[in-house]
Motif scaffolding. Structure first.
Motif, PDB file in Angstrom:
ATOM      1  N   ALA A 186       0.809  -1.215   0.000  1.00 43.46           N
ATOM      2  CA  ALA A 186       0.000   0.000   0.000  1.00 43.46           C
ATOM      3  C   ALA A 186       0.846   1.270   0.000  1.00 43.46           C
ATOM      4  CB  ALA A 186      -0.941  -0.005   1.210  1.00 43.46           C
ATOM      5  N   GLY A 187       1.987   1.231   0.709  1.00 40.51           N
ATOM      6  CA  GLY A 187       2.799   2.433   0.850  1.00 40.51           C
ATOM      7  C   GLY A 187       3.316   3.012  -0.458  1.00 40.51           C
ATOM      8  N   PRO A 188       4.064   2.232  -1.247  1.00 37.59           N
ATOM      9  CA  PRO A 188       4.561   2.757  -2.515  1.00 37.59           C
ATOM     10  C   PRO A 188       3.446   3.210  -3.462  1.00 37.59           C
ATOM     11  CG  PRO A 188       5.754   0.777  -1.911  1.00 37.59           C
ATOM     12  CD  PRO A 188       4.613   0.890  -0.948  1.00 37.59           C
ATOM     13  N   LEU A 189       2.359   2.452  -3.525  1.00 29.14           N
ATOM     14  CA  LEU A 189       1.245   2.843  -4.394  1.00 29.14           C
ATOM     15  C   LEU A 189       0.627   4.161  -3.943  1.00 29.14           C
ATOM     16  CD1 LEU A 189      -0.442  -0.658  -4.792  1.00 29.14           C
ATOM     17  CD2 LEU A 189       0.534   0.698  -6.662  1.00 29.14           C
ATOM     18  N   THR A 190       0.438   4.298  -2.638  1.00 29.99           N
ATOM     19  CA  THR A 190      -0.150   5.530  -2.109  1.00 29.99           C
ATOM     20  C   THR A 190       0.747   6.725  -2.405  1.00 29.99           C
ATOM     21  OG1 THR A 190      -1.286   4.308  -0.360  1.00 29.99           O
ATOM     22  CG2 THR A 190      -0.971   6.669  -0.015  1.00 29.99           C
ATOM     23  N   ASP A 191       2.039   6.558  -2.201  1.00 30.13           N
ATOM     24  CA  ASP A 191       2.973   7.651  -2.487  1.00 30.13           C
ATOM     25  C   ASP A 191       2.955   8.017  -3.967  1.00 30.13           C
ATOM     26  OD1 ASP A 191       3.677   7.694   0.173  1.00 30.13           O
ATOM     27  OD2 ASP A 191       5.527   6.523  -0.101  1.00 30.13           O
ATOM     28  N   ARG A 242      -8.872   8.224 -10.559  1.00 30.95           N
ATOM     29  CA  ARG A 242      -7.863   7.190 -10.325  1.00 30.95           C
ATOM     30  C   ARG A 242      -8.470   5.806 -10.525  1.00 30.95           C
ATOM     31  NH1 ARG A 242      -6.389   9.767  -4.636  1.00 30.95           N
ATOM     32  NH2 ARG A 242      -8.662   9.784  -4.719  1.00 30.95           N
ATOM     33  N   VAL A 243      -7.892   5.059 -11.457  1.00 35.44           N
ATOM     34  CA  VAL A 243      -8.433   3.767 -11.874  1.00 35.44           C
ATOM     35  C   VAL A 243      -7.406   2.674 -11.615  1.00 35.44           C
ATOM     36  CG1 VAL A 243      -9.282   2.419 -13.834  1.00 35.44           C
ATOM     37  CG2 VAL A 243      -9.830   4.861 -13.658  1.00 35.44           C
ATOM     38  N   LEU A 244      -7.846   1.622 -10.950  1.00 34.45           N
ATOM     39  CA  LEU A 244      -7.008   0.441 -10.775  1.00 34.45           C
ATOM     40  C   LEU A 244      -7.387  -0.587 -11.830  1.00 34.45           C
ATOM     41  CD1 LEU A 244      -4.948  -1.290  -9.188  1.00 34.45           C
ATOM     42  CD2 LEU A 244      -6.856  -2.038  -7.735  1.00 34.45           C
ATOM     43  N   ASP A 268      -2.599  -4.306  -2.164  1.00 35.48           N
ATOM     44  CA  ASP A 268      -3.133  -4.216  -0.809  1.00 35.48           C
ATOM     45  C   ASP A 268      -4.481  -3.493  -0.850  1.00 35.48           C
ATOM     46  OD1 ASP A 268      -3.638  -3.251   1.913  1.00 35.48           O
ATOM     47  OD2 ASP A 268      -1.581  -3.873   2.355  1.00 35.48           O
ATOM     48  N   GLU A 269      -5.513  -4.139  -0.319  1.00 34.79           N
ATOM     49  CA  GLU A 269      -6.869  -3.613  -0.402  1.00 34.79           C
ATOM     50  C   GLU A 269      -7.009  -2.246   0.264  1.00 34.79           C
ATOM     51  OE1 GLU A 269     -10.878  -3.799  -1.649  1.00 34.79           O
ATOM     52  OE2 GLU A 269      -9.104  -4.980  -2.180  1.00 34.79           O
ATOM     53  N   ARG A 270      -6.174  -1.951   1.229  1.00 31.42           N
ATOM     54  CA  ARG A 270      -6.252  -0.656   1.908  1.00 31.42           C
ATOM     55  C   ARG A 270      -5.917   0.494   0.968  1.00 31.42           C
ATOM     56  NH1 ARG A 270      -2.545  -2.660   6.793  1.00 31.42           N
ATOM     57  NH2 ARG A 270      -1.523  -3.540   4.947  1.00 31.42           N
ATOM     58  N   PHE A 271      -5.010   0.237   0.026  1.00 29.06           N
ATOM     59  CA  PHE A 271      -4.731   1.254  -0.988  1.00 29.06           C
ATOM     60  C   PHE A 271      -5.949   1.481  -1.865  1.00 29.06           C
ATOM     61  CE2 PHE A 271      -3.693   1.668  -5.537  1.00 29.06           C
ATOM     62  CZ  PHE A 271      -3.273   2.996  -5.537  1.00 29.06           C
ATOM     63  N   THR A 272      -6.567   0.397  -2.301  1.00 28.61           N
ATOM     64  CA  THR A 272      -7.742   0.498  -3.163  1.00 28.61           C
ATOM     65  C   THR A 272      -8.858   1.267  -2.473  1.00 28.61           C
ATOM     66  OG1 THR A 272      -7.172  -1.613  -4.190  1.00 28.61           O
ATOM     67  CG2 THR A 272      -9.409  -0.811  -4.527  1.00 28.61           C
ATOM     68  N   GLU A 273      -9.110   0.939  -1.220  1.00 27.15           N
ATOM     69  CA  GLU A 273     -10.193   1.583  -0.484  1.00 27.15           C
ATOM     70  C   GLU A 273      -9.966   3.079  -0.311  1.00 27.15           C
ATOM     71  OE1 GLU A 273     -11.403  -2.296   2.278  1.00 27.15           O
ATOM     72  OE2 GLU A 273     -10.198  -0.652   3.121  1.00 27.15           O
ATOM     73  N   ALA A 274      -8.726   3.468  -0.098  1.00 25.95           N
ATOM     74  CA  ALA A 274      -8.433   4.870   0.223  1.00 25.95           C
ATOM     75  C   ALA A 274      -8.128   5.746  -0.986  1.00 25.95           C
ATOM     76  CB  ALA A 274      -7.251   4.930   1.193  1.00 25.95           C
ATOM     77  N   SER A 275      -7.616   5.141  -2.068  1.00 26.94           N
ATOM     78  CA  SER A 275      -7.045   5.970  -3.136  1.00 26.94           C
ATOM     79  C   SER A 275      -7.575   5.709  -4.535  1.00 26.94           C
ATOM     80  CB  SER A 275      -5.518   5.780  -3.159  1.00 26.94           C
ATOM     81  OG  SER A 275      -4.943   6.130  -1.917  1.00 26.94           O
TER      82      SER A 275
END
Length: 226
Positions: free
Chosen positions: A64-69, A79-81, A114-121
């Protein structure tokens, strides 16, 4: 329009961005594509971007960290995954995206993100179809080309967009060009008749018949909803 692509493999895009419709859109100044190397946002000396999944299992998961950054500061962009878990990409989605000022495409890899990245960003999750690829890069190329051809001034004849497959819920009719007879196969005579009314009626009938035989699932949407 600005499209940013978050990817582990920026080199994947060098060829597709340099030819055809996409290259014309970039040259015309209506499209700008930014390639963002996810590895640059990796953790530690080795620029780690993935790790083993909690709970065990095969494969690795993008952290999640690198993706969020990588997407930080892009809140004004849609923003599309790109992931097999998303809804299937369709023409209506591309039509909508082509009206936006900014689109950010995040290319999934490995077992997922990481699902937390998807949920937040992430604003939307999209898949090319019901199959799995090594990553989202091929899907990103499809999206870029699909959007680029809809931008003003990119196609030589803008009217071609209005009569292609999926525009009215149907597949496009068969197309023919010279010669009038090729290896004993003639062009349907109606197309040589010069009767525009008959030609239009033939094309309408062919769209329905071709859709019925090849994509009967689409007929559930015909006539299209307004």
């Amino acid at each position: 329009m600005h499209i940013a692509v978050i990817t582990l493999f920026p080199a994947y895009f060098e060829g597709p961005l340099a030819v055809g419709t996409v290259a014309r859109a970039v040259a015309a100044g209506v499209l700008d594509v930014e390639l963002v190397a996810l590895r640059e946002y990796g953790v530690g000396n080795h620029r780690q971007v993935d790790d083993a999944p909690f709970g065990g299992g095969a494969g690795m998961v993008l952290m999640a960290g690198p993706l969020t950054d990588a997407v930080e500061g892009r809140e004004d962009s849609h923003r599309v995954l790109l992931t097999p878990a998303g809804h299937r990409l369709d023409q209506a989605t591309l039509d909508h995206w082509a009206t936006l000022d900014s689109l950010t495409l995040v290319c999934g890899r490995y077992e997922g993100v990481d699902e937390r990245f998807t949920e937040a960003s992430i604003d939307e999750e999209v898949s090319l179809g019901d199959y799995v690829l090594a990553g989202g890069e091929a899907a990103a190329v499809s999206v870029i080309e699909g959007v680029a051809r809809l931008l003003p001034g990119v196609l030589g004849n803008p009217a071609s967009i209005e009569i292609e497959s999926f525009r009215d819920g149907l597949l496009e009719e068969p197309q023919y060009t010279r010669p009038a007879v090729f290896r004993d196969r003639p062009v349907p005579p109606v197309l040589l008749s010069g009767d525009h009314g008959r030609i239009a009626a033939w094309r309408a009938e062919q769209r329905i018949e071709r859709t019925r035989s090849r994509r009967p699932d689409l007929l559930g949407e015909y006539p299209p909803r307004h």
